[in-house]
Design a protein around this motif. Sequence first.
Motif, PDB file in Angstrom:
ATOM      1  N   UNK A 162       0.810  -1.223   0.000  1.00 21.16           N
ATOM      2  CA  UNK A 162       0.000   0.000   0.000  1.00 21.16           C
ATOM      3  C   UNK A 162       0.841   1.270   0.000  1.00 21.16           C
ATOM      4  N   UNK A 163       1.940   1.278   0.741  1.00 21.17           N
ATOM      5  CA  UNK A 163       2.725   2.493   0.891  1.00 21.17           C
ATOM      6  C   UNK A 163       3.970   2.529   0.013  1.00 21.17           C
ATOM      7  N   UNK A 164       4.430   1.372  -0.427  1.00 24.62           N
ATOM      8  CA  UNK A 164       5.600   1.340  -1.294  1.00 24.62           C
ATOM      9  C   UNK A 164       5.290   0.902  -2.706  1.00 24.62           C
ATOM     10  N   UNK A 165       4.048   0.465  -2.922  1.00 29.20           N
ATOM     11  CA  UNK A 165       3.631  -0.055  -4.230  1.00 29.20           C
ATOM     12  C   UNK A 165       4.643  -1.110  -4.720  1.00 29.20           C
ATOM     13  N   UNK A 166       5.038  -1.955  -3.762  1.00 34.45           N
ATOM     14  CA  UNK A 166       6.054  -2.974  -4.003  1.00 34.45           C
ATOM     15  C   UNK A 166       5.427  -4.241  -4.571  1.00 34.45           C
ATOM     16  N   UNK A 167       5.839  -4.626  -5.771  1.00 36.39           N
ATOM     17  CA  UNK A 167       5.309  -5.813  -6.439  1.00 36.39           C
ATOM     18  C   UNK A 167       5.682  -7.086  -5.684  1.00 36.39           C
ATOM     19  N   UNK A 168       6.881  -7.136  -5.145  1.00 37.47           N
ATOM     20  CA  UNK A 168       7.358  -8.319  -4.415  1.00 37.47           C
ATOM     21  C   UNK A 168       7.073  -8.224  -2.920  1.00 37.47           C
ATOM     22  N   UNK A 169       5.978  -7.568  -2.557  1.00 37.48           N
ATOM     23  CA  UNK A 169       5.700  -7.287  -1.145  1.00 37.48           C
ATOM     24  C   UNK A 169       5.693  -8.541  -0.289  1.00 37.48           C
ATOM     25  N   UNK A 170       5.043  -9.605  -0.742  1.00 40.16           N
ATOM     26  CA  UNK A 170       4.897 -10.798   0.085  1.00 40.16           C
ATOM     27  C   UNK A 170       6.232 -11.477   0.355  1.00 40.16           C
ATOM     28  N   UNK A 171       7.037 -11.676  -0.680  1.00 42.11           N
ATOM     29  CA  UNK A 171       8.302 -12.372  -0.469  1.00 42.11           C
ATOM     30  C   UNK A 171       9.286 -11.513   0.323  1.00 42.11           C
ATOM     31  N   UNK A 172       9.250 -10.193   0.132  1.00 43.15           N
ATOM     32  CA  UNK A 172      10.122  -9.307   0.911  1.00 43.15           C
ATOM     33  C   UNK A 172       9.695  -9.285   2.375  1.00 43.15           C
ATOM     34  N   UNK A 173       8.382  -9.212   2.614  1.00 39.83           N
ATOM     35  CA  UNK A 173       7.879  -9.212   3.989  1.00 39.83           C
ATOM     36  C   UNK A 173       8.259 -10.502   4.708  1.00 39.83           C
ATOM     37  N   UNK A 174       8.152 -11.613   4.029  1.00 42.41           N
ATOM     38  CA  UNK A 174       8.514 -12.903   4.632  1.00 42.41           C
ATOM     39  C   UNK A 174       9.981 -12.924   5.032  1.00 42.41           C
ATOM     40  N   UNK A 175      10.835 -12.400   4.161  1.00 44.32           N
ATOM     41  CA  UNK A 175      12.269 -12.372   4.457  1.00 44.32           C
ATOM     42  C   UNK A 175      12.586 -11.432   5.616  1.00 44.32           C
ATOM     43  N   UNK A 176      11.928 -10.279   5.657  1.00 40.96           N
ATOM     44  CA  UNK A 176      12.174  -9.320   6.738  1.00 40.96           C
ATOM     45  C   UNK A 176      11.754  -9.888   8.086  1.00 40.96           C
ATOM     46  N   UNK A 177      10.587 -10.500   8.147  1.00 41.76           N
ATOM     47  CA  UNK A 177      10.093 -11.046   9.408  1.00 41.76           C
ATOM     48  C   UNK A 177      10.977 -12.191   9.898  1.00 41.76           C
ATOM     49  N   UNK A 178      11.568 -12.931   8.978  1.00 44.78           N
ATOM     50  CA  UNK A 178      12.462 -14.021   9.375  1.00 44.78           C
ATOM     51  C   UNK A 178      13.714 -13.495  10.073  1.00 44.78           C
ATOM     52  N   UNK A 187      18.605  -4.347   6.808  1.00 46.82           N
ATOM     53  CA  UNK A 187      17.316  -4.318   6.109  1.00 46.82           C
ATOM     54  C   UNK A 187      17.526  -4.230   4.603  1.00 46.82           C
ATOM     55  N   UNK A 188      18.437  -3.369   4.169  1.00 46.68           N
ATOM     56  CA  UNK A 188      18.685  -3.219   2.735  1.00 46.68           C
ATOM     57  C   UNK A 188      19.179  -4.521   2.119  1.00 46.68           C
ATOM     58  N   UNK A 189      20.057  -5.230   2.828  1.00 50.33           N
ATOM     59  CA  UNK A 189      20.581  -6.498   2.310  1.00 50.33           C
ATOM     60  C   UNK A 189      19.494  -7.568   2.245  1.00 50.33           C
ATOM     61  N   UNK A 190      18.637  -7.619   3.257  1.00 53.95           N
ATOM     62  CA  UNK A 190      17.555  -8.601   3.277  1.00 53.95           C
ATOM     63  C   UNK A 190      16.611  -8.368   2.105  1.00 53.95           C
ATOM     64  N   UNK A 191      16.263  -7.113   1.860  1.00 52.80           N
ATOM     65  CA  UNK A 191      15.344  -6.792   0.763  1.00 52.80           C
ATOM     66  C   UNK A 191      15.977  -7.133  -0.585  1.00 52.80           C
ATOM     67  N   UNK A 192      17.231  -6.753  -0.766  1.00 46.03           N
ATOM     68  CA  UNK A 192      17.912  -7.017  -2.037  1.00 46.03           C
ATOM     69  C   UNK A 192      17.987  -8.514  -2.310  1.00 46.03           C
ATOM     70  N   UNK A 193      18.242  -9.308  -1.273  1.00 45.55           N
ATOM     71  CA  UNK A 193      18.336 -10.758  -1.444  1.00 45.55           C
ATOM     72  C   UNK A 193      16.972 -11.389  -1.719  1.00 45.55           C
ATOM     73  N   UNK A 194      15.926 -10.789  -1.169  1.00 37.55           N
ATOM     74  CA  UNK A 194      14.589 -11.373  -1.314  1.00 37.55           C
ATOM     75  C   UNK A 194      13.906 -11.001  -2.622  1.00 37.55           C
ATOM     76  N   UNK A 195      14.276  -9.877  -3.209  1.00 41.76           N
ATOM     77  CA  UNK A 195      13.586  -9.412  -4.416  1.00 41.76           C
ATOM     78  C   UNK A 195      13.806 -10.366  -5.575  1.00 41.76           C
ATOM     79  N   UNK A 196      12.778 -10.588  -6.355  1.00 42.31           N
ATOM     80  CA  UNK A 196      12.872 -11.490  -7.500  1.00 42.31           C
ATOM     81  C   UNK A 196      13.764 -10.889  -8.584  1.00 42.31           C
ATOM     82  N   UNK A 197      14.360 -11.761  -9.371  1.00 47.02           N
ATOM     83  CA  UNK A 197      15.251 -11.311 -10.440  1.00 47.02           C
ATOM     84  C   UNK A 197      14.534 -10.409 -11.448  1.00 47.02           C
ATOM     85  N   UNK A 198      13.300 -10.723 -11.870  1.00 52.36           N
ATOM     86  CA  UNK A 198      12.607  -9.828 -12.810  1.00 52.36           C
ATOM     87  C   UNK A 198      12.428  -8.421 -12.250  1.00 52.36           C
TER      88      UNK A 198
END
Length: 323
Positions: A162-178, A187-198
């Motif tokens: 809703x606030x970042x209009x992030x397409x990979x929101x679910x997979x990034x959120x899962x990685x952050x919570x872990x 945080x930046x490293x976790x997001x970069x690693x979780x984001x899909x290649x496309x």
Amino acid sequence: MSSEFHRPVLVREVCEALTPALVRAEAPVFVDATCGGAGHTLAVLAAYAAARPDGPKLRAIALDRDEEALAEARQKVPADVELVHSSFRHLPAVLEAAGVAAATAILADLGVSSHQLDTGARGFSFQADAPLDMRMDPSRGMSASQLLADISVGELTRILRDYGEETDASRIATAIVAVRPTTTGVLAKVVAAAMSAPQRRKLGLRIHPATRTFQALRIRVNDELGELDALLSAAPERLQVGGRLGIITFHSLEDRATKQRFSALTRAEQPPPGLPIAARDLPQPRFVVPAGYRQGAAPGDAEVAANPRSRSSRLRVVERALP
């Protein structure tokens, strides 16, 4: 009117938009709802003085919820500029306390200040590893790390979407919570690693994968859209007739909200269809968008080259036409 503390955007455009209202007023009052380093306040004071050198004194009230910004402003502005530690959510109360029934011009710059971004300890940027704070007013509220400490994957997914209009929101959120990071670098490293290649390819090399996540968390931590909604509801009604409200936006969420509110303000209430009413007797809108501001004002190429952070900024303006 800039400094190492903060470089304000659209300074010329702000002065051109607000000065006409100020020079028409018998007792002009300018309210800078986001003082920052006082760049806009100083520019408007100078523009008014140049346009109406023998006119009535311009009363200036500047508020900010960041005490570091107010401390910086206090060193720059004239002694009679009234500085207030407050969020613009409380604008009506600030004006009431100052004995101001209505202002002539109100400005709100919704962007994060250069100082906030460049001071690593404030936790707004992934350029340096620092405690994950992100609060515009560090004296109150929950920091980003506190938010992430016990948030659910579902709630974080919603925030990122809703606030970042992030397409990979679910997979990034899962990685952050872990991991539940407590610093900007992690945080930046976790997001970069979780984001899909496309999605990484779509962002390209110029945009960091964590950009939208940081934006989303910052908006949530500071309730920026709630603050904006309160301002858009209250500020127009605190304008004098002929007074103007200027809002500088930086991303689609706040620009869309501002545009929709201004559009609603400039529509007159229409009578039931079929009533025999002459066109001259139809209700008139209480607010208008001044000529030249229908699409808002954007920075020119020179400003973007000198200050790349101004790239996404847009100034929207509305004027009170009737009581």
